[in-house]
Design a protein around this motif. Structure first.
Motif, PDB file in Angstrom:
ATOM      1  N   ILE A 113      -6.735  -5.709  -1.216  1.00 23.15           N
ATOM      2  CA  ILE A 113      -7.096  -4.421  -1.816  1.00 23.15           C
ATOM      3  C   ILE A 113      -7.337  -4.636  -3.295  1.00 23.15           C
ATOM      4  N   TYR A 114      -7.994  -3.667  -3.925  1.00 26.84           N
ATOM      5  CA  TYR A 114      -8.313  -3.718  -5.347  1.00 26.84           C
ATOM      6  C   TYR A 114      -7.964  -2.382  -5.989  1.00 26.84           C
ATOM      7  N   PHE A 115      -7.455  -2.442  -7.204  1.00 27.47           N
ATOM      8  CA  PHE A 115      -7.179  -1.243  -7.988  1.00 27.47           C
ATOM      9  C   PHE A 115      -7.123  -1.656  -9.448  1.00 27.47           C
ATOM     10  N   TRP A 164      -9.144  -4.923 -13.409  1.00 28.45           N
ATOM     11  CA  TRP A 164      -9.071  -4.973 -11.960  1.00 28.45           C
ATOM     12  C   TRP A 164      -7.959  -5.900 -11.499  1.00 28.45           C
ATOM     13  N   GLU A 189      -6.286  -7.520  -7.786  1.00 25.74           N
ATOM     14  CA  GLU A 189      -6.356  -7.714  -6.339  1.00 25.74           C
ATOM     15  C   GLU A 189      -4.959  -7.987  -5.846  1.00 25.74           C
ATOM     16  N   ILE A 219       0.844  -1.201   0.000  1.00 25.01           N
ATOM     17  CA  ILE A 219       0.000   0.000   0.000  1.00 25.01           C
ATOM     18  C   ILE A 219       0.879   1.252   0.000  1.00 25.01           C
ATOM     19  N   LEU A 246       2.021   1.791  -3.510  1.00 25.54           N
ATOM     20  CA  LEU A 246       0.961   2.368  -4.346  1.00 25.54           C
ATOM     21  C   LEU A 246       0.804   3.859  -4.070  1.00 25.54           C
ATOM     22  N   PHE A 275      -6.492   2.823  -4.436  1.00 27.52           N
ATOM     23  CA  PHE A 275      -6.946   1.449  -4.212  1.00 27.52           C
ATOM     24  C   PHE A 275      -8.183   1.507  -3.340  1.00 27.52           C
ATOM     25  N   GLU A 276      -8.867   0.384  -3.254  1.00 25.20           N
ATOM     26  CA  GLU A 276     -10.105   0.333  -2.480  1.00 25.20           C
ATOM     27  C   GLU A 276     -10.335  -1.052  -1.911  1.00 25.20           C
TER      28      GLU A 276
END
Length: 154
Positions: free
Chosen positions: A138-140, A147, A149, A108, A111, A118-119
Motif C-alpha cells: 500500500i502507499y500513503f 510517499w 510504501e 491497514i 491506518l 492509503f491506496e
C-alpha cells in the motif's frame, strides 16, 4: 640451505592466506546504508507520525538543537527527520520510503483507526496492490507529503 628452503616453503604456503586476507580488506567492502534524512516542516508532527504509525524507537540525536529526531531502523540504519522545510512539496510516488510489516491487514487496520488514507500503486483508494511475487503493498503520505510504501514482504 635447508633453513632457507623451509623459509621459502613457508612463504609459498602462506601466499593463499594473504590472498584471502586481501579479499576481506575493508576498503573492498561494499558501502552500507547509514541513514535516510527527511526534511519536514513541523518536527513534532512528523516525529509523532513516524513514531506512532511505524513504532520506530527514537535514538539519541547528537545535535541537541531541537531541529532533529533520529529513529533506529534496526540493521538498516537510521531515519533522521530534519526541521526546516519551508513548504510542503508535491513528491512523486516513485520516490518513497518502504517499510515491511508482518501483516499488511493489521497495518491497514491501524491506518484506518488513525484516519490515514492509503491506496494501491494505481491510486485506487483503500486498496492494496498484489505484486506478481505475492507481496501486498500500500502507499500513503506522511504529513509533509512524502510517499511511503508498506508491504508484507516475506
Amino acid at each position: 640451505m635447508r633453513t632457507f628452503l623451509k623459509f621459502i616453503l613457508i612463504i609459498i604456503a602462506l601466499n593463499p592466506i594473504q590472498k584471502i586476507m586481501a579479499q576481506t580488506d575493508k576498503s573492498q567492502m561494499p558501502a552500507v546504508l547509514n541513514h535516510i534524512a527527511v526534511y519536514v516542516t513541523e518536527l513534532k508532527i512528523a516525529t509523532d507520525f513516524y513514531e506512532s504509525v511505524f513504532n520506530l524507537p527514537q535514538i539519541p540525536e547528537p545535535f541537541h538543537d531541537g531541529r532533529h529526531t533520529w529513529f533506529s531502523l534496526g540493521s538498516a540504519g537510521h531515519l533522521h527527520l530534519i526541521q526546516g522545510a519551508k513548504t510542503k512539496e508535491i513528491h512523486d510516488k516513485n520516490e518513497h520510503l518502504c517499510f515491511s510489516v508482518p501483516s499488511i491487514e493489521a497495518f491497514i487496520s491501524k491506518l484506518k483507526s488513525k484516519n490515514i488514507g492509503f491506496e494501491s500503486w494505481a491510486g485506487t483508494q483503500g486498496e492494496f496492490t498484489l505484486r506478481v511475487d505475492g507481496v501486498k503493498q500500500i502507499y500513503f503520505k506522511d504529513p509533509d507529503g512524502h510517499w511511503l510504501e508498506v508491504n508484507d514482504d516475506k
